[in-house]
Scaffold this active site. Structure first.
Site, PDB file in Angstrom:
ATOM      1  N   ASP A 155      41.048  43.532  33.476  1.00 52.37           N
ATOM      2  CA  ASP A 155      40.097  44.544  33.928  1.00 52.37           C
ATOM      3  C   ASP A 155      40.558  45.182  35.238  1.00 52.37           C
ATOM      4  O   ASP A 155      41.618  44.833  35.792  1.00 52.37           O
ATOM      5  CB  ASP A 155      38.720  43.917  34.118  1.00 52.37           C
ATOM      6  CG  ASP A 155      38.158  43.379  32.817  1.00 52.37           C
ATOM      7  OD1 ASP A 155      38.292  44.063  31.794  1.00 52.37           O
ATOM      8  OD2 ASP A 155      37.606  42.264  32.825  1.00 52.37           O
ATOM      9  N   TYR A 235      45.084  31.535  33.232  1.00 53.60           N
ATOM     10  CA  TYR A 235      44.578  32.358  34.341  1.00 53.60           C
ATOM     11  C   TYR A 235      44.489  31.493  35.597  1.00 53.60           C
ATOM     12  O   TYR A 235      44.226  30.290  35.530  1.00 53.60           O
ATOM     13  CB  TYR A 235      43.191  32.927  34.016  1.00 53.60           C
ATOM     14  CG  TYR A 235      43.196  34.088  33.052  1.00 53.60           C
ATOM     15  CD1 TYR A 235      43.267  35.397  33.517  1.00 53.60           C
ATOM     16  CD2 TYR A 235      43.115  33.886  31.674  1.00 53.60           C
ATOM     17  CE1 TYR A 235      43.263  36.469  32.639  1.00 53.60           C
ATOM     18  CE2 TYR A 235      43.110  34.938  30.793  1.00 53.60           C
ATOM     19  CZ  TYR A 235      43.184  36.234  31.282  1.00 53.60           C
ATOM     20  OH  TYR A 235      43.185  37.287  30.402  1.00 53.60           O
TER      21      TYR A 235
END
Length: 504
Positions: A155, A235
Site C-alpha cells: 500500500d 513482512y
C-alpha cells in the site's frame, strides 16, 4: 566602409564581425557604462554590415539578417531555428529479438509513493516507474503483451526489500531457460552477439529513481506466476520500544500462528470479492535491536503463506494495545473466533511507513546477482541513502537530549519553585509509540469489545458485490446468446440466397 555606411556615423550601427569562424559583437556605444548612467541605454539601432557578412564563407549577403541582439544570421541557412525539425524516433523492431520470461527482485522505499500497484489517475507509483524504465530501455513493447504478474501488493507508504515481479522481456539469446520466440520473430537473422544476455539489473538501475532498485533476476518458465507460485511471504514491522512490554507482546503474538479466520484483522476488499478469510501464519517473532532503552528499535517478523488486505498492520495495532496494558492477550482469541465475534470492532490499524515486505520465497528460483563491481555500486548507493537518514536521526537525537536537560520549574506555581534540569525530576515521558496508531491517545482509549462492529456491514457489501457480478455475468451470457442467434440467422439467410442463386 564609407560606401556601406553612408552618411551615418559608424558608432550608431551595431555590427557583427566574424573572426576565425567565431562571432564577435562589438559593444554598442549606447550600452556603455556612461550611456547607462545617462539614461539612454534603451535606445538602440539595428543594422547590418552587409559587406562584412558577405565575406563569411557559406553566407548570403541578400539573406543575411540580424536578430534582436544584433547577432548576424543567415535566413537561408539550414541551421535556422525555424527550419530545424526534430528527427522522428525510429521504432524499435522487437521481431529481431526473442523473448525471455524472467523473475525480478526489487527493493524500494515506498514512503513517497502511492503504493506499488498502478492506479487510475495516479502516476506516482512504483509500478509506473518500473514500466517507464522497461519501455524506455525497449525491454518490453507494452504492458499488455509482457505476461506481467506481481507477488505483493504493498500500500501507500510501505517499503519492500524482496518484492518480486515476473514478465517477458527481450533477450539477446536464441535459446536458453525461459527463452521463447514468437511467430514473427527473426532473431536468427539479427547481426551481432547472440550468446551474451542483457545486463537487466545494471541497465534498469541506471534509469530508475534513486529509491527504487533492482537487486537480481532469474529465468523462469513461461507459466511462472509471481503471485500464485509464491510459497510464503515475510513482512517486518519496525517500532521503538518506548514503554511497551515486549514479553507480553511476544506471548500474545504466538496466538496468531497457525490457520485462523482473520476477518477481524483485515480490511475487507470489496472490489476483489474476497469471501475466504482463513490464512495460515507460519511464524511470528519480535526482536529488539541495539541497547536496552526506551529508544531501542524493535522489529516484528511475520511469515505466512498469504495475507489479507492490511492484515499485518491490523495485527500490529492489537499487539501495540496489549503491550501497553490497554487490552488483554485473550482479546486475540475472542476476535479470531468468528462465531463469538462475527463483526470487526472499529479500530485504527497501525501506520504504514514502518512496514517492509522483507522476502518472497519460491521453490525453484535461483537469483542471478550482479557482478562484484556493479554490486559495489549498489552497496555504495544504499550507504549514501543510509547516511542521509542516519544523520537526520543524530540531529534529532541531539535536540531531544538537549531538551531533556533543559532547566524547568519543579513545581506548578513557577515563581518560588526550585529550578532543576528536566531529567532530574524523575518523570519519564515515553510516547514514542503513540504515533504508530494515527489519532491514538492513551487516555482516550476505549476497550475493543465495547466498540461498535463493522464486519457485518462489510460482509453485506461483499454479498452485494457478488450479486452484481452474477447479474453482470448473466447479462453477458444473454448478449452472447443473442449474438449467436443473430449470427446463425445471418448464416442461414446467406446460405438460402446462395442456393437460390445456384438454382437460377
Amino acid at each position: 566602409m564609407d560606401k556601406l555606411i553612408g552618411t551615418r556615423p559608424l558608432a550608431v550601427i551595431p555590427f557583427t564581425l566574424y573572426v576565425a569562424g567565431n562571432v564577435v559583437t562589438p559593444p554598442h556605444p549606447f550600452n556603455s557604462p556612461r550611456a547607462r548612467l545617462s539614461g539612454r541605454s534603451n535606445f538602440r539601432f539595428r543594422g547590418v554590415v552587409v559587406g562584412m557578412a558577405s565575406s563569411v564563407e557559406g553566407s548570403n549577403p541578400e539573406t543575411a539578417k540580424c536578430d534582436e541582439k544584433g547577432t548576424l544570421k543567415d535566413a537561408a541557412s539550414p541551421n535556422s531555428s525555424k527550419e530545424k525539425q526534430s528527427k522522428p524516433r525510429r521504432t524499435f523492431d522487437f521481431t529481431r529479438y526473442n523473448q525471455r520470461h524472467i523473475a525480478v527482485k526489487i527493493a524500494y522505499l515506498g514512503w513517497k509513493y502511492h503504493g506499488f500497484v498502478s492506479q487510475e489517475n495516479i502516476q506516482d507509483t512504483v509500478e509506473e516507474h518500473l514500466f517507464s524504465a522497461l519501455t524506455k530501455l525497449c525491454f518490453i513493447k507494452d504492458r499488455s503483451s509482457c505476461h506481467y504478474s506481481r507477488c505483493g501488493r504493498t500500500d501507500k507508504g510501505v517499503s519492500a526489500l524482496g518484492q518480486v515481479i515476473a514478465l517477458s522481456v527481450r533477450s539477446n539469446l536464441l535459446e536458453g531457460p525461459g527463452v521463447f520466440s514468437t511467430e514473427e520473430s527473426r532473431a536468427k537473422d539479427r547481426p551481432g552477439d547472440k550468446t551474451t544476455e542483457l545486463n537487466y539489473v545494471y541497465l534498469l538501475n541506471r534509469v530508475l529513481p534513486e529509491d527504487i532498485r533492482v537487486l537480481a533476476w532469474c529465468p523462469v518458465n513461461p507459466q511462472f506466476n509471481a503471485r500464485f507460485d509464491c510459497l510464503c511471504r515475510t513482512y517486518k514491522y519496525f517500532f521503538p520500544r518506548g514503554s511497551l512490554n515486549i514479553d507480553i507482546m511476544r506471548s500474545a503474538a504466538q496466538k496468531f500462528v497457525g490457520e485462523h479466520d482473520f476477518r477481524n484483522f483485515c480490511k475487507i476488499d470489496v472490489s476483489a470479492g474476497v469471501t475466504n478469510f482463513r490464512r495460515r501464519i507460519l511464524s511470528f517473532q519480535i526482536d529488539c535491536l541495539g541497547d536496552d532503552n526506551p529508544y531501542q528499535v524493535c522489529v516484528m517478523t511475520v511469515t505466512g503463506q498469504a495475507f489479507l488486505w492490511h492484515q499485518v498492520r491490523c495485527m500490529t495495532a492489537i499487539l501495540l494495545y496489549i503491550s501497553q496494558g490497554l487490552e488483554q492477550p485473550e482479546v486475540i482469541d475472542y476476535m479470531l473466533n468468528a462465531s463469538l465475534c462475527p463483526g470487526r470492532p472499529q479500530y485504527t490499524m497501525a501506520s504504514e511507513y514502518p512496514l517492509l515486505l522483507y522476502d518472497c520465497l519460491f521453490e525453484e528460483v535461483k537469483w542471478i546477482n550482479q557482478t562484484s563491481g556493479d554490486h559495489k555500486h549498489l552497496i555504495e548507493h544504499f550507504q549514501s541513502l543510509w547516511s542521509s537518514f542516519r544523520i537526520r536521526t543524530a540531529v534529532l537525537g541531539t535536540m531531544l537530549q538537549q531538551v531533556t536537560r533543559q532547566l524547568v520549574s519543579e513545581g506548578s506555581s513557577g515563581s518560588d519553585d526550585r529550578i532543576v534540569p528536566w531529567c532530574h525530576i524523575g518523570y519519564d515521558v515515553n510516547c514514542q509509540t503513540e504515533t504508530l496508531i494515527p489519532g491514538f491517545r492513551r487516555e482516550n482509549h476505549r476497550p475493543l469489545l465495547a466498540r461498535p462492529t463493522a464486519g457485518l456491514q462489510d460482509e453485506s457489501k461483499v454479498v452485494h458485490y457478488l450479486k452484481l457480478c452474477v447479474t453482470y455475468l448473466d447479462t453477458v451470457e444473454e448478449r452472447l446468446a443473442k449474438k449467436r442467434r443473430v449470427d446463425n440467422s445471418r448464416k442461414e439467410s446467406s446460405t438460402g440466397q446462395t442456393s437460390e442463386n445456384q438454382q437460377t
